[in-house]
Structure formats: structure tokens, C-alpha cells
Design an enzyme around this catalytic site. Structure first.
Site, PDB file in Angstrom:
ATOM      1  CG  ASP A  81      -2.014   0.879   1.311  1.00 50.46           C
ATOM      2  OD1 ASP A  81      -2.481   1.259   0.231  1.00 50.46           O
ATOM      3  OD2 ASP A  81      -2.470   1.226   2.425  1.00 50.46           O
ATOM      4  CD  GLU A 133      -3.947   8.655  -3.662  1.00 52.16           C
ATOM      5  OE1 GLU A 133      -3.738   7.601  -3.022  1.00 52.16           O
ATOM      6  OE2 GLU A 133      -4.004   9.767  -3.118  1.00 52.16           O
ATOM      7  CG  HIS A 179      -5.295   7.695   3.959  1.00 52.91           C
ATOM      8  ND1 HIS A 179      -4.662   8.356   2.945  1.00 52.91           N
ATOM      9  CD2 HIS A 179      -5.611   6.484   3.457  1.00 52.91           C
ATOM     10  CE1 HIS A 179      -4.602   7.580   1.881  1.00 52.91           C
ATOM     11  NE2 HIS A 179      -5.173   6.428   2.159  1.00 52.91           N
ATOM     12  N   GLY A 180      -7.328   7.696   7.941  1.00 55.79           N
ATOM     13  CA  GLY A 180      -7.224   7.826   9.398  1.00 55.79           C
ATOM     14  C   GLY A 180      -8.387   8.534  10.072  1.00 55.79           C
ATOM     15  CG  HIS A 207      -6.793   4.840  -0.805  1.00 52.53           C
ATOM     16  ND1 HIS A 207      -5.568   4.435  -0.334  1.00 52.53           N
ATOM     17  CD2 HIS A 207      -6.909   4.310  -2.039  1.00 52.53           C
ATOM     18  CE1 HIS A 207      -4.967   3.705  -1.257  1.00 52.53           C
ATOM     19  NE2 HIS A 207      -5.754   3.604  -2.310  1.00 52.53           N
ATOM     20  CB  THR A 210     -11.706   4.015   8.948  1.00 51.41           C
ATOM     21  OG1 THR A 210     -10.877   2.854   8.871  1.00 51.41           O
ATOM     22  CG2 THR A 210     -12.186   4.214  10.382  1.00 51.41           C
ATOM     23  CG  ASN A 229      -7.612   0.659   0.243  1.00 49.92           C
ATOM     24  OD1 ASN A 229      -7.921  -0.299  -0.440  1.00 49.92           O
ATOM     25  ND2 ASN A 229      -6.562   1.404  -0.022  1.00 49.92           N
ATOM     26  CB  VAL A 230     -11.125  -1.067   6.070  1.00 51.56           C
ATOM     27  CG1 VAL A 230     -11.427  -0.775   7.536  1.00 51.56           C
ATOM     28  CG2 VAL A 230     -12.370  -0.857   5.213  1.00 51.56           C
ATOM     29  CB  THR A 232      -7.954   4.142  10.795  1.00 54.10           C
ATOM     30  OG1 THR A 232      -6.970   4.683   9.917  1.00 54.10           O
ATOM     31  CG2 THR A 232      -7.902   4.862  12.120  1.00 54.10           C
TER      32      THR A 232
HETATM   33  P1  13P Z   1      -8.271   4.114   6.751  1.00 56.62           P
HETATM   34  O1  13P Z   1      -7.071   3.761   7.599  1.00 56.62           O
HETATM   35  O2  13P Z   1      -8.684   5.526   6.932  1.00 56.62           O
HETATM   36  O3  13P Z   1      -9.366   3.139   6.887  1.00 56.62           O
HETATM   37  O4  13P Z   1      -7.738   4.026   5.234  1.00 56.62           O
HETATM   38  C1  13P Z   1      -7.071   2.872   4.794  1.00 56.62           C
HETATM   39  C2  13P Z   1      -6.424   3.097   3.498  1.00 56.62           C
HETATM   40  O5  13P Z   1      -6.934   3.802   2.650  1.00 56.62           O
HETATM   41  C3  13P Z   1      -5.149   2.441   3.244  1.00 56.62           C
HETATM   42  O6  13P Z   1      -4.537   2.898   2.100  1.00 56.62           O
END
Ligand code: 13P
Length: 282
Positions: A81, A133, A179-180, A207, A210, A229-230, A232
């Protein structure tokens, strides 16, 4: 089977569903994620940052994914990733990762195309898939923060050109996720996603999963998201449970008593997500 991202996303497209891509931060979390996919009878994408890959060992990660895919008879992809450095990507490909992401999103478009193309050329030689991306997703990933003023949505026209020039297998789109983001949920730009989906013909990746509202999952899948994508959410819940367990238990207890409850939570969350990503009618 241990398969590539391209193969699994093709199947997802035929079924109008998304495949969950879950970030593991250590070797322990990995079987818990795969077991959730076994329970849900779907393929799964395991993804690691370069940091996790170097910490656990690329070949160890490949070996566990391969052996669990064989043992349980499900399709597993191992994906690197957000790699920005060609040498990190080469290391993963040489060790047997079946998919990589080159993240040139902070580069000017031309340089992003050149960097991505270089990765695609190397990956193709080894039958490895490539995600890239375009635009910039906000938030913080593996300690690297993107300021809100630097967030840029993916431009559909750029996406068409980018895909033609690079030959990537999947495109990560910037449509309002961060992200996060785990204390709140984000507002997505569905119109932009629709424009991108109408303009391109490869699988799209979201991305910052979460921070996506559950009610929006179906809508983005119907607009072409095939990899979800998950990261966090798994990390936060692991850390919460882990803290609780370590505080509760005496210090000379088997470490399993502190780790297994965290694994159970990971499996539970991943199963729930996978169920949503199946995009069923109920
Ligand atoms: P989150 O950690 O916000 O769920 O995103 C994960 C991600 O996009 C990894 O590339």
C-alpha cells in the site's frame, strides 16, 4: 489461491461488489483478517505499508498469505500500500507480493505518470498488478499527513489520460475521503465519482474506508468502486482491546490471553465490512 489484484477485481466487477482490502500492522492480525474472508466466503486483499513489510519481513507475509489461501481454499491478494519509492516496490515484487501501489499523488501529473509507468513495466514482467492514485486523499497514513488545503479531487479527464499512458490495473480516486478518519464520517462527492466511473473502464479504489458512512457503501460500489480500503478502524479497535486486556491480566499470563481477544475483534469487524462490500440487496 494466491492471486493478483487484477484477477480478483475482475471477478468483483462481474458480481458488482467490492473486495475488502485490509491493512495489517503485524503478523498476528493477518490470519484474523483471512479467517473473516473464509467465514464470508469471499476473496480478500491483505495490504501492508512499506513499514509493516520491512518490520515483519516481505517473505514471511507472502508465505502466510500463500499457505492460508491454500489451506482454506480462498483467493488472497497481498498488496503493498502507498509505496512512493521504486526500490521498496521492487523489494515487494521480488519477494512475491502479487500487487503493489505506486503513490505518486503528491507529484505533478507528468512525474506521476512517469513513476507509475516505471512500476507497471517492472510489475508486468513478474505478473504483479499495479494500483496508482490520481488526485490527493486527505488525512494521515503511516505518520504522513496531507493538509486539507492540499486535498485535490481526481479529475476525470486526467484519469483517462493517466490510465492510457500507464497501463495500471486499478485507480485510487480522491472523492472526499481521508486516511485515518475514525472519530467522524466524511461527506463524499458522488457526482465526481460518477464522472470518473463514466470516463474510465478500470476498477476504482476507495481509500480512507474507515471514514465512509455505512449507508454510502452501496452507492459507491454501484459507481464502480471495486477495492475498499480499511485500516484505521482495525488498528483503533485492536489498540483499545489490547489496552483493556493488558491492564486486566497479571504480567506473567500467556500473551495469548492479551492477543486473542484483539484477533476476535478484528475478525468480527472484517466480517461486517465484507458483508457490506458484497453489495447484497438486504
Ligand atoms: P483508513 O485507515 O482511513 O481506513 O484508510 C485505509 C487506506 O486507505 C489504506 O490505504
Amino acid at each position: 489461491m494466491y492471486i493478483t489484484l487484477k484477477e480478483t477485481l475482475k471477478e468483483a466487477d462481474e458480481l458488482n461488489m467490492a473486495i475488502g482490502a485490509f491493512n495489517t500492522h503485524n503478523l498476528e492480525m493477518l490470519p484474523a483478517i483471512i479467517k473473516a474472508a473464509v467465514n464470508q466466503k469471499t476473496p480478500v486483499i491483505i495490504q501492508t505499508s512499506c513499514g509493516t513489510a520491512n518490520y515483519v519481513g516481505h517473505k514471511n507475509l507472502v508465505a502466510v498469505c500463500r499457505s492460508m489461501a491454500d489451506e482454506y481454499g480462498i483467493n488472497v491478494v497481498l498488496h503493498l500500500d502507498h509505496a512512493k519509492d521504486f526500490d521498496e516496490i521492487r523489494k515487494a515484487i521480488d519477494a512475491g507480493y502479487s500487487s503493489v501501489m505506486f503513490d505518486g499523488s503528491s507529484l505533478p501529473l507528468k512525474e506521476n505518470i512517469l513513476g507509475t509507468k516505471r512500476v507497471v513495466d517492472y510489475a508486468k514482467l513478474h505478473n504483479v498488478s499495479v494500483e496508482a492514485e490520481l488526485g490527493t486523499v486527505g488525512g494521515t497514513e503511516d505518520g504522513i499527513a496531507v493538509a486539507q488545503e492540499d486535498v485535490r479531487y481526481t479529475e476525470p479527464e486526467d484519469a483517462v489520460n493517466f490510465i492510457k499512458e500507464t497501463g495500471i490495473d486499478a485507480l485510487a480516486v480522491a472523492i472526499g475521503t481521508n486516511h485515518g478518519q475514525y472519530k467522524s464520517k466524511t461527506n463524499l462527492n458522488f457526482d465526481r465519482l460518477k464522472e470518473i466511473h463514466n470516463a474510465v473502464n478500470i476498477p476504482l479504489v476507495i481509500h480512507g474506508g474507515t471514514g465512509v458512512k455505512e449507508k454510502d457503501v452501496k452507492r459507491v460500489i454501484n459507481l464502480g468502486i471495486r477495492k475498499f480500503n480499511v485500516g484505521t478502524e482495525l488498528l483503533v479497535e485492536w489498540n483499545r482491546k489490547s489496552k483493556e486486556c493488558y491492564e486486566e491480566h497479571r504480567e506473567n499470563i500467556s500473551n495469548r490471553e492479551n492477543v486473542v481477544p484483539c484477533l476476535d475483534i478484528i475478525t468480527e469487524i472484517v466480517e461486517h465490512k465484507i458483508h457490506l462490500f458484497k453489495n447484497l440487496d438486504n
